[in-house]
Scaffold this motif. Sequence first.
Motif, mmCIF file in Angstrom:
data_model
loop_
_atom_site.group_PDB
_atom_site.id
_atom_site.type_symbol
_atom_site.label_atom_id
_atom_site.label_comp_id
_atom_site.label_asym_id
_atom_site.label_seq_id
_atom_site.Cartn_x
_atom_site.Cartn_y
_atom_site.Cartn_z
ATOM 1 N N GLU A 1 -41.477 -45.761 44.165
ATOM 2 C CA GLU A 1 -42.308 -46.341 43.154
ATOM 3 C C GLU A 1 -42.135 -47.843 42.852
ATOM 4 O O GLU A 1 -41.275 -48.114 41.927
ATOM 5 N N LEU A 2 -42.668 -48.726 43.717
ATOM 6 C CA LEU A 2 -42.263 -50.189 43.450
ATOM 7 C C LEU A 2 -42.755 -50.791 42.269
ATOM 8 O O LEU A 2 -43.453 -50.410 41.701
ATOM 9 N N LYS A 3 -42.001 -51.703 41.922
ATOM 10 C CA LYS A 3 -42.151 -52.399 40.499
ATOM 11 C C LYS A 3 -41.127 -53.540 40.206
ATOM 12 O O LYS A 3 -40.135 -53.246 39.973
ATOM 13 N N VAL A 4 -41.673 -54.468 40.377
ATOM 14 C CA VAL A 4 -41.181 -55.830 40.134
ATOM 15 C C VAL A 4 -42.001 -56.730 39.563
ATOM 16 O O VAL A 4 -42.967 -57.220 40.149
ATOM 17 N N ASN A 5 -41.560 -57.183 38.133
ATOM 18 C CA ASN A 5 -42.536 -58.132 37.598
ATOM 19 C C ASN A 5 -41.751 -59.337 36.987
ATOM 20 O O ASN A 5 -42.426 -60.204 36.634
ATOM 21 N N ASN A 6 -40.393 -59.400 37.390
ATOM 22 C CA ASN A 6 -39.784 -60.706 36.861
ATOM 23 C C ASN A 6 -38.356 -60.799 37.550
ATOM 24 O O ASN A 6 -38.035 -59.883 38.387
ATOM 25 N N GLU A 7 -37.679 -61.843 37.525
ATOM 26 C CA GLU A 7 -36.476 -62.037 38.169
ATOM 27 C C GLU A 7 -35.186 -61.430 37.581
ATOM 28 O O GLU A 7 -34.071 -61.302 38.221
ATOM 29 N N THR A 8 -35.227 -60.744 36.340
ATOM 30 C CA THR A 8 -34.137 -60.435 35.600
ATOM 31 C C THR A 8 -33.895 -59.193 34.993
ATOM 32 O O THR A 8 -33.071 -58.785 34.475
ATOM 33 N N GLY B 1 -39.971 -60.180 53.299
ATOM 34 C CA GLY B 1 -40.871 -59.200 52.327
ATOM 35 C C GLY B 1 -40.486 -59.416 51.004
ATOM 36 O O GLY B 1 -39.554 -60.166 50.633
ATOM 37 N N PHE B 2 -41.349 -59.108 49.824
ATOM 38 C CA PHE B 2 -41.288 -59.303 48.496
ATOM 39 C C PHE B 2 -42.255 -58.338 47.870
ATOM 40 O O PHE B 2 -43.365 -58.049 48.289
ATOM 41 N N VAL B 3 -41.757 -57.860 46.622
ATOM 42 C CA VAL B 3 -42.605 -57.095 46.096
ATOM 43 C C VAL B 3 -43.253 -57.846 44.520
ATOM 44 O O VAL B 3 -42.328 -58.704 43.909
ATOM 45 N N ILE B 4 -44.483 -57.764 44.431
ATOM 46 C CA ILE B 4 -45.026 -58.407 43.233
ATOM 47 C C ILE B 4 -45.744 -56.900 42.406
ATOM 48 O O ILE B 4 -46.649 -56.390 43.284
ATOM 49 N N ASP B 5 -45.334 -56.786 41.266
ATOM 50 C CA ASP B 5 -45.826 -55.459 40.495
ATOM 51 C C ASP B 5 -45.493 -54.399 41.424
ATOM 52 O O ASP B 5 -44.335 -53.862 41.605
ATOM 53 N N LYS C 1 -41.325 -45.510 52.989
ATOM 54 C CA LYS C 1 -41.224 -44.792 51.875
ATOM 55 C C LYS C 1 -42.054 -45.383 50.898
ATOM 56 O O LYS C 1 -42.293 -44.555 49.736
ATOM 57 N N MET C 2 -42.763 -46.404 51.188
ATOM 58 C CA MET C 2 -43.952 -46.769 50.220
ATOM 59 C C MET C 2 -45.001 -46.386 50.432
ATOM 60 O O MET C 2 -45.526 -45.930 51.509
ATOM 61 N N ASP C 3 -46.084 -46.115 49.321
ATOM 62 C CA ASP C 3 -47.424 -46.132 49.591
ATOM 63 C C ASP C 3 -47.999 -46.790 50.532
ATOM 64 O O ASP C 3 -48.135 -48.172 50.018
ATOM 65 N N PRO C 4 -48.671 -46.535 51.667
ATOM 66 C CA PRO C 4 -49.149 -47.404 52.705
ATOM 67 C C PRO C 4 -50.220 -48.229 52.085
ATOM 68 O O PRO C 4 -50.538 -49.576 52.485
ATOM 69 N N ARG C 5 -50.981 -47.846 51.127
ATOM 70 C CA ARG C 5 -51.998 -48.699 50.530
ATOM 71 C C ARG C 5 -51.443 -49.744 49.584
ATOM 72 O O ARG C 5 -52.273 -50.629 49.321
ATOM 73 N N LYS C 6 -50.181 -49.686 49.197
ATOM 74 C CA LYS C 6 -49.538 -50.929 48.506
ATOM 75 C C LYS C 6 -48.535 -51.720 49.422
ATOM 76 O O LYS C 6 -47.621 -52.476 49.024
ATOM 77 N N VAL C 7 -48.950 -51.596 50.871
ATOM 78 C CA VAL C 7 -48.200 -52.521 51.538
ATOM 79 C C VAL C 7 -49.273 -53.501 52.484
ATOM 80 O O VAL C 7 -50.334 -53.040 53.020
ATOM 81 N N VAL C 8 -49.031 -54.811 52.288
ATOM 82 C CA VAL C 8 -50.051 -55.641 52.767
ATOM 83 C C VAL C 8 -49.345 -56.774 53.539
ATOM 84 O O VAL C 8 -48.049 -56.934 53.548
ATOM 85 N N ARG C 9 -50.340 -57.411 54.455
ATOM 86 C CA ARG C 9 -49.403 -58.616 55.037
ATOM 87 C C ARG C 9 -50.481 -59.681 54.967
ATOM 88 O O ARG C 9 -52.000 -59.554 55.331
ATOM 89 N N PRO D 1 -35.454 -57.119 46.006
ATOM 90 C CA PRO D 1 -35.673 -56.292 45.222
ATOM 91 C C PRO D 1 -36.973 -55.395 45.262
ATOM 92 O O PRO D 1 -38.130 -55.868 45.501
ATOM 93 N N LEU D 2 -36.939 -54.054 45.063
ATOM 94 C CA LEU D 2 -37.874 -53.224 45.119
ATOM 95 C C LEU D 2 -38.422 -52.529 43.885
ATOM 96 O O LEU D 2 -39.566 -52.203 43.524
ATOM 97 N N ILE D 3 -37.366 -52.298 42.925
ATOM 98 C CA ILE D 3 -37.593 -51.508 41.695
ATOM 99 C C ILE D 3 -36.754 -52.528 40.623
ATOM 100 O O ILE D 3 -35.719 -52.391 40.803
ATOM 101 N N ARG D 4 -37.486 -52.797 39.628
ATOM 102 C CA ARG D 4 -36.940 -53.243 38.459
ATOM 103 C C ARG D 4 -37.349 -52.573 37.265
ATOM 104 O O ARG D 4 -38.878 -52.031 37.311
ATOM 105 N N ASP D 5 -36.677 -52.475 36.061
ATOM 106 C CA ASP D 5 -37.374 -51.700 34.924
ATOM 107 C C ASP D 5 -38.405 -52.456 34.297
ATOM 108 O O ASP D 5 -38.563 -53.749 34.539
#
Length: 304
Positions: A3-10, A89-93, A118-126, A300-304
């Motif tokens: 369940e990917l989630k990255v909204n900021n750096e910290t 690669g990188f995660v946004i939201d 392991k990711m939802d393929p609909r959430k992987v873009v290039r 990073p793949l998941i942050r709170d």
Amino acid sequence: MLELKVNNETSRLRAVVLGTAVTNGPTPSIDEAYDPKSLEHILAGTYPLEKDMVIEIEALNKVLQKYDVTVFRPELIENYNQIFTRDIGFVIDDVFIKSNILPEREGELDAIQHVIDKMDPRKVVRPPDEAHIEGGDVMLWDDHIFVGTYKGSDYASYITARTNAEGVQFIKDLFPNKIVKEFDLVKSKIEARDNALHLDCCFQPVGVNSGIIYKSGFREEADYMYLVNLFGKENLFHITREEMYKMNSNIFSIDSNVVVSEKNFTRLNNWLRANGFVVEEIPYAEISKQEGLLRCSTLPLIRD
């Protein structure tokens, strides 16, 4: 499923892809150097050895384990540099974006396919082929996305220019509700002290409202002033040209009050502690000879 989630750096880190220096291969030839700092050390005979870089990355891995972070590693490719996962690669939201990297580095992306699976393929873009973008140039700050780029007409001749206008536009189109702010960075093919290879070579947020910044990394003073006005000058730690060269802005946040930093960054580490941060100091000076440091080695793949 991740369940990917990255909204900021910290925010508190939960899962990350950490690079590896195992089977990193021999010292590259002059023609194989991607950046002026690597070239400098190739020419000087001081290019880092695999055995030393393995020790440094494992020191980072140990800190991540201490904080119960789930750590994924690339599959090993013989005699191939797989240290800098941030580039590929990188995660946004909740979206994983594959970078359009230098063609000779495409194997690095293949080596983390087991994680992408392991990711939802609909959430992987290039991005489309014409849109160049690397993770070191993409920095999240809640409703902001900061993107490093190079706007010079000679972009195509700079191997150190990694994110173009089309790359910036791709991010704007993908996240229309975010404030996407681009920063025109100083580039050099020959002098590492005057080359902001990525945005994280001259700026990075830390904590809740602070940051590390190198003013001369920005081609336009207005870009520097944008960050000063956003964060407040009193909340920004200004690094020197030599500190930028040693990658002081490329530390890594595990939480809003926990950072991993190079043990020789004395002035920075003292400032961080004085401002309430827990600083996990590790050796990373050998890896820095390739113009990358702690943020560059992590995806990073998941942050709170």
